[in-house]
Design a protein around this motif. Structure first.
Motif, PDB file in Angstrom:
ATOM      1  N   PRO A   1      -5.093  46.677   4.958  1.00 10.10           N
ATOM      2  CA  PRO A   1      -3.787  46.522   4.485  1.00 10.10           C
ATOM      3  C   PRO A   1      -2.887  47.923   5.190  1.00 10.10           C
ATOM      4  O   PRO A   1      -3.767  48.866   5.755  1.00 10.10           O
ATOM      5  CB  PRO A   1      -3.848  46.499   2.936  1.00 10.10           C
ATOM      6  N   PRO A   2      -1.569  48.052   4.746  1.00  9.87           N
ATOM      7  CA  PRO A   2      -1.187  49.362   5.235  1.00  9.87           C
ATOM      8  C   PRO A   2      -1.687  50.284   4.452  1.00  9.87           C
ATOM      9  O   PRO A   2      -2.148  50.091   3.222  1.00  9.87           O
ATOM     10  CB  PRO A   2       0.609  48.939   4.715  1.00  9.87           C
ATOM     11  N   SER A   3      -1.670  51.321   5.065  1.00 12.11           N
ATOM     12  CA  SER A   3      -2.339  52.763   4.575  1.00 12.11           C
ATOM     13  C   SER A   3      -1.326  53.223   3.089  1.00 12.11           C
ATOM     14  O   SER A   3      -0.190  53.179   3.274  1.00 12.11           O
ATOM     15  CB  SER A   3      -2.259  53.889   5.216  1.00 12.11           C
ATOM     16  N   PRO A   4      -2.092  53.169   1.983  1.00 10.78           N
ATOM     17  CA  PRO A   4      -1.577  53.249   0.701  1.00 10.78           C
ATOM     18  C   PRO A   4      -0.550  54.799   0.728  1.00 10.78           C
ATOM     19  O   PRO A   4      -0.906  55.819   1.356  1.00 10.78           O
ATOM     20  CB  PRO A   4      -2.425  53.538  -0.198  1.00 10.78           C
ATOM     21  N   LYS A   5       0.664  54.709   0.151  1.00  3.68           N
ATOM     22  CA  LYS A   5       1.429  55.924   0.071  1.00  3.68           C
ATOM     23  C   LYS A   5       1.137  56.429  -1.298  1.00  3.68           C
ATOM     24  O   LYS A   5       0.987  55.785  -2.262  1.00  3.68           O
ATOM     25  CB  LYS A   5       2.957  55.523   0.312  1.00  3.68           C
ATOM     26  N   PRO A   6       1.179  58.051  -1.323  1.00  2.00           N
ATOM     27  CA  PRO A   6       1.157  58.712  -2.781  1.00  2.00           C
ATOM     28  C   PRO A   6       2.047  58.110  -3.736  1.00  2.00           C
ATOM     29  O   PRO A   6       3.173  57.889  -3.260  1.00  2.00           O
ATOM     30  CB  PRO A   6       1.154  59.899  -2.462  1.00  2.00           C
TER      31      PRO A   6
ATOM     32  N   TYR B   1     -15.416  42.683  -8.425  1.00  2.20           N
ATOM     33  CA  TYR B   1     -16.027  42.944  -7.122  1.00  2.20           C
ATOM     34  C   TYR B   1     -15.133  42.780  -5.895  1.00  2.20           C
ATOM     35  O   TYR B   1     -14.954  43.819  -5.166  1.00  2.20           O
ATOM     36  CB  TYR B   1     -17.437  41.918  -6.988  1.00  2.20           C
ATOM     37  N   GLU B   2     -14.407  41.876  -6.213  1.00  2.00           N
ATOM     38  CA  GLU B   2     -13.282  41.700  -5.238  1.00  2.00           C
ATOM     39  C   GLU B   2     -12.253  42.758  -5.092  1.00  2.00           C
ATOM     40  O   GLU B   2     -11.966  43.264  -4.116  1.00  2.00           O
ATOM     41  CB  GLU B   2     -12.778  40.191  -5.160  1.00  2.00           C
ATOM     42  N   ALA B   3     -11.932  43.347  -6.174  1.00  2.00           N
ATOM     43  CA  ALA B   3     -10.862  44.174  -6.610  1.00  2.00           C
ATOM     44  C   ALA B   3     -11.414  45.511  -5.983  1.00  2.00           C
ATOM     45  O   ALA B   3     -10.840  46.261  -5.187  1.00  2.00           O
ATOM     46  CB  ALA B   3     -10.419  44.367  -8.000  1.00  2.00           C
ATOM     47  N   ALA B   4     -12.792  45.644  -6.046  1.00  2.00           N
ATOM     48  CA  ALA B   4     -13.350  46.983  -5.425  1.00  2.00           C
ATOM     49  C   ALA B   4     -13.508  46.645  -4.050  1.00  2.00           C
ATOM     50  O   ALA B   4     -13.424  47.903  -3.449  1.00  2.00           O
ATOM     51  CB  ALA B   4     -14.708  47.202  -6.153  1.00  2.00           C
ATOM     52  N   ARG B   5     -13.608  45.615  -3.390  1.00  2.00           N
ATOM     53  CA  ARG B   5     -13.514  45.473  -2.014  1.00  2.00           C
ATOM     54  C   ARG B   5     -12.360  45.724  -1.303  1.00  2.00           C
ATOM     55  O   ARG B   5     -12.190  46.344  -0.412  1.00  2.00           O
ATOM     56  CB  ARG B   5     -14.224  44.119  -1.587  1.00  2.00           C
ATOM     57  N   VAL B   6     -11.354  45.237  -2.180  1.00  2.00           N
ATOM     58  CA  VAL B   6      -9.911  45.287  -1.476  1.00  2.00           C
ATOM     59  C   VAL B   6      -9.761  46.811  -1.750  1.00  2.00           C
ATOM     60  O   VAL B   6      -8.802  47.209  -0.728  1.00  2.00           O
ATOM     61  CB  VAL B   6      -8.949  44.537  -2.690  1.00  2.00           C
ATOM     62  N   THR B   7     -10.196  47.605  -2.859  1.00  2.00           N
ATOM     63  CA  THR B   7      -9.833  48.965  -2.645  1.00  2.00           C
ATOM     64  C   THR B   7     -10.431  49.847  -1.572  1.00  2.00           C
ATOM     65  O   THR B   7      -9.995  50.747  -1.008  1.00  2.00           O
ATOM     66  CB  THR B   7     -10.436  49.348  -4.214  1.00  2.00           C
ATOM     67  N   GLY B   8     -11.729  49.430  -1.218  1.00  2.00           N
ATOM     68  CA  GLY B   8     -12.636  49.684  -0.070  1.00  2.00           C
ATOM     69  C   GLY B   8     -11.853  49.594   1.216  1.00  2.00           C
ATOM     70  O   GLY B   8     -11.615  50.343   2.131  1.00  2.00           O
ATOM     71  N   LEU B   9     -11.180  48.309   1.330  1.00  2.00           N
ATOM     72  CA  LEU B   9     -10.433  48.223   2.449  1.00  2.00           C
ATOM     73  C   LEU B   9      -9.236  49.062   2.530  1.00  2.00           C
ATOM     74  O   LEU B   9      -8.804  49.648   3.841  1.00  2.00           O
ATOM     75  CB  LEU B   9      -9.680  46.802   2.420  1.00  2.00           C
ATOM     76  N   ALA B  10      -8.495  49.238   1.322  1.00  2.00           N
ATOM     77  CA  ALA B  10      -7.348  50.487   1.588  1.00  2.00           C
ATOM     78  C   ALA B  10      -7.737  51.863   1.838  1.00  2.00           C
ATOM     79  O   ALA B  10      -7.140  52.609   2.583  1.00  2.00           O
ATOM     80  CB  ALA B  10      -6.592  50.287   0.050  1.00  2.00           C
ATOM     81  N   MET B  11      -9.210  52.128   1.514  1.00  2.00           N
ATOM     82  CA  MET B  11      -9.573  53.325   1.561  1.00  2.00           C
ATOM     83  C   MET B  11      -9.805  53.513   3.193  1.00  2.00           C
ATOM     84  O   MET B  11      -9.547  54.512   3.997  1.00  2.00           O
ATOM     85  CB  MET B  11     -11.042  53.791   0.819  1.00  2.00           C
ATOM     86  N   LEU B  12     -10.359  52.576   3.799  1.00  2.00           N
ATOM     87  CA  LEU B  12     -10.623  52.330   5.192  1.00  2.00           C
ATOM     88  C   LEU B  12      -9.266  52.507   5.784  1.00  2.00           C
ATOM     89  O   LEU B  12      -9.112  53.217   6.868  1.00  2.00           O
ATOM     90  CB  LEU B  12     -11.333  51.141   5.624  1.00  2.00           C
TER      91      LEU B  12
ATOM     92  N   ILE C   1     -18.521  47.834  -8.699  1.00  2.00           N
ATOM     93  CA  ILE C   1     -18.283  48.929  -7.626  1.00  2.00           C
ATOM     94  C   ILE C   1     -19.015  48.508  -6.317  1.00  2.00           C
ATOM     95  O   ILE C   1     -18.726  48.993  -5.304  1.00  2.00           O
ATOM     96  CB  ILE C   1     -18.506  50.464  -8.186  1.00  2.00           C
ATOM     97  N   ASN C   2     -20.027  47.580  -6.444  1.00  2.00           N
ATOM     98  CA  ASN C   2     -20.870  47.019  -5.218  1.00  2.00           C
ATOM     99  C   ASN C   2     -19.898  46.622  -4.171  1.00  2.00           C
ATOM    100  O   ASN C   2     -20.092  46.416  -3.147  1.00  2.00           O
ATOM    101  CB  ASN C   2     -21.806  46.107  -5.591  1.00  2.00           C
ATOM    102  N   GLY C   3     -18.619  45.907  -4.748  1.00  2.00           N
ATOM    103  CA  GLY C   3     -17.931  45.398  -3.925  1.00  2.00           C
ATOM    104  C   GLY C   3     -17.227  46.377  -2.773  1.00  2.00           C
ATOM    105  O   GLY C   3     -17.152  46.169  -1.521  1.00  2.00           O
ATOM    106  N   CYS C   4     -17.127  47.762  -3.177  1.00  3.63           N
ATOM    107  CA  CYS C   4     -16.670  48.688  -2.314  1.00  3.63           C
ATOM    108  C   CYS C   4     -17.890  49.170  -1.470  1.00  3.63           C
ATOM    109  O   CYS C   4     -17.873  49.366  -0.161  1.00  3.63           O
ATOM    110  CB  CYS C   4     -16.032  49.762  -2.953  1.00  3.63           C
ATOM    111  N   SER C   5     -19.016  49.297  -2.148  1.00  2.58           N
ATOM    112  CA  SER C   5     -20.252  49.999  -1.566  1.00  2.58           C
ATOM    113  C   SER C   5     -20.772  48.980  -0.493  1.00  2.58           C
ATOM    114  O   SER C   5     -21.338  49.670   0.595  1.00  2.58           O
ATOM    115  CB  SER C   5     -21.305  50.139  -2.673  1.00  2.58           C
ATOM    116  N   GLU C   6     -20.958  47.626  -0.725  1.00  2.00           N
ATOM    117  CA  GLU C   6     -21.473  46.625   0.207  1.00  2.00           C
ATOM    118  C   GLU C   6     -20.146  46.756   1.401  1.00  2.00           C
ATOM    119  O   GLU C   6     -20.838  46.582   2.590  1.00  2.00           O
ATOM    120  CB  GLU C   6     -21.768  45.342  -0.356  1.00  2.00           C
ATOM    121  N   LEU C   7     -19.176  46.960   1.343  1.00  2.31           N
ATOM    122  CA  LEU C   7     -18.287  46.662   2.369  1.00  2.31           C
ATOM    123  C   LEU C   7     -18.444  48.145   3.383  1.00  2.31           C
ATOM    124  O   LEU C   7     -18.640  47.922   4.772  1.00  2.31           O
ATOM    125  CB  LEU C   7     -16.852  46.931   1.927  1.00  2.31           C
TER     126      LEU C   7
END
Length: 154
Positions: free
Chosen positions: A15-20, A63-74, A110-116
């Motif tokens: 996704p677009p890089s999140p803004k503060p 799990y999907e919410a955590a994965r989506v969060t991981g994508l935002a972090m990437l 949180i495995n959603g993010c960890s596995e990503l």
């Protein structure tokens, strides 16, 4: 295989890089460590995943919410460094799960993010020390918030 090549191989779209949304920086680099502030589940359409695990969300949705969060972090890492290949390894992950008092499956969420991160950075460099905690409230009613520390190549 590089992290950028894995991203392509896995057909992941960031996704677009999140803004503060407050007085903080999304990423701070100190020496060879990059500290990512708490990120929420920001989808590609810039909408946030909201809900409470154990009430209106199940483990799969969390799990999907955590994965989506991981994508935002990437996305934050890629935006800041220009490439995910600047990341050497994930050091620490802290996941907060908005949930009911009786919900006890925070690690599964949180495995959603960890596995990503494992899939993108590899088994050795993408798996780190981790905490997964439950909380009664998160900003804006988001389902999860995750922060991380990465070792970077200097």
């Amino acid at each position: 295989m590089s992290a950028e090549a894995r991203l392509t191989e896995l057909k992941l779209v960031l996704p677009p890089s999140p803004k503060p949304v407050g007085v903080y920086k999304p990423i701070v680099v100190a020496g060879n460590l990059a500290y990512l502030s708490g990120h929420g589940p920001l989808k590609a359409d810039t909408k946030l995943i909201k809900g409470r695990l154990g009430l209106d969300m199940d483990v799969e949705a969390g799990y999907e919410a955590a994965r989506v969060t991981g994508l935002a972090m990437l996305a934050t890492l890629q935006s800041h460094f220009g490439s995910l290949d600047k990341v050497n390894r994930l050091v620490k992950l802290l996941g907060l799960v908005r949930c009911t008092d009786s919900f006890d499956q925070q690690p599964a969420v949180i495995n959603g993010c960890s596995e990503l991160f494992r899939d993108v950075f590899g088994e050795e460099n993408g798996v780190a020390a981790r905490s997964a905690l439950g909380t009664n409230a998160l900003p804006g009613g988001i389902a999860v918030e995750i922060e991380a520390i990465f070792e970077i190549k200097v």
